[in-house]
Design a protein around this motif. Structure first.
Motif, PDB file in Angstrom:
ATOM      1  N   GLU A  90       5.338  -2.915  -6.949  1.00 34.46           N
ATOM      2  CA  GLU A  90       5.205  -2.009  -8.165  1.00 34.46           C
ATOM      3  C   GLU A  90       3.842  -1.566  -8.336  1.00 34.46           C
ATOM      4  O   GLU A  90       3.735  -0.880  -9.294  1.00 34.46           O
ATOM      5  CB  GLU A  90       5.807  -2.924  -9.241  1.00 34.46           C
ATOM      6  N   GLN A  91       2.762  -2.390  -7.732  1.00 38.21           N
ATOM      7  CA  GLN A  91       1.262  -1.778  -8.014  1.00 38.21           C
ATOM      8  C   GLN A  91       1.271  -0.501  -6.798  1.00 38.21           C
ATOM      9  O   GLN A  91      -0.080   0.207  -6.789  1.00 38.21           O
ATOM     10  CB  GLN A  91       0.480  -2.728  -7.565  1.00 38.21           C
ATOM     11  N   GLY A  92       2.354   0.032  -6.026  1.00 39.30           N
ATOM     12  CA  GLY A  92       2.284   1.038  -5.211  1.00 39.30           C
ATOM     13  C   GLY A  92       1.801   1.046  -3.724  1.00 39.30           C
ATOM     14  O   GLY A  92       1.817   1.794  -3.043  1.00 39.30           O
ATOM     15  N   LEU A  93       1.694  -0.326  -3.455  1.00 43.45           N
ATOM     16  CA  LEU A  93       1.660  -0.701  -1.921  1.00 43.45           C
ATOM     17  C   LEU A  93       2.575  -0.221  -0.992  1.00 43.45           C
ATOM     18  O   LEU A  93       3.664  -0.937  -1.136  1.00 43.45           O
ATOM     19  CB  LEU A  93       1.112  -2.178  -1.515  1.00 43.45           C
ATOM     20  N   THR A  94       2.668   0.552  -0.308  1.00 48.68           N
ATOM     21  CA  THR A  94       3.822   1.217   0.643  1.00 48.68           C
ATOM     22  C   THR A  94       4.142   0.172   1.704  1.00 48.68           C
ATOM     23  O   THR A  94       5.331  -0.002   1.784  1.00 48.68           O
ATOM     24  CB  THR A  94       3.488   2.457   1.089  1.00 48.68           C
TER      25      THR A  94
END
Length: 164
Positions: A90-94
């Motif tokens: 959810e923090q954007g770490l792919t």
């Protein structure tokens, strides 16, 4: 920071004990790798968990990873792995998004360990023991693969998510 790893551990430990999440994460890495201290996966997990509980993304990812594989200082728990992966995804770490896709895609409790390759990876075969508590969910897998691909993950882009 000192160049001497043993001295660095002392500084990281002092800051970690005062609740500094980055220091807790770094101390976890030192124990995990045996840098400046004897290698100790149990202590590594303890410090990663403290950092993760404070929202430190790197530690959340590492905990998700360690919980999704066997033999890394922590009992395997794919359900808890998903919880940590989701927090960091959810923090954007792919990479966390991609690994969530793998967990849901295969319904497996063992993930591949190659975190750098952009070539398609199949999940490792299930290890002996209790059945996985993560059911296969192709739609959820596709959601996470798509999110990873939309952020530039070459591995996410190679997964089937166009059925959404």
């Amino acid at each position: 920071m000192p160049e001497n790893p043993t001295e660095a551990v002392q500084w990281w430990k002092q800051a970690a004990e005062q609740g500094v999440a980055e220091a807790q994460n770094n101390l976890g890495s030192m124990y995990a790798e045996g840098i400046g201290v004897p290698k100790d996966p149990t202590k590594a997990v303890k410090w990663y968990k403290r950092a993760a509980e404070q929202g430190y993304a790197g530690a959340q990812y590492i905990l998700g990873y360690l919980l999704s594989i066997r033999g890394q200082g922590i009992s395997q728990d794919p359900v808890e792995a998903i919880m940590w992966y989701k927090r960091v995804a959810e923090q954007g770490l792919t990479e966390a998004q991609f690994r969530l896709g793998l967990l849901y895609d295969k319904g497996t409790d063992v993930l591949p360990t190659d975190a750098t390759s952009c070539f398609p990876i199949e999940a490792s075969p299930r290890a002996e023991g209790p059945p996985t508590s993560v059911p296969q969910d192709p739609k959820e897998a596709a959601t996470w693969y798509k999110r990873a691909a939309e952020q530039g993950s070459c591995r996410g882009a190679k997964r089937p998510w166009s059925t959404l």
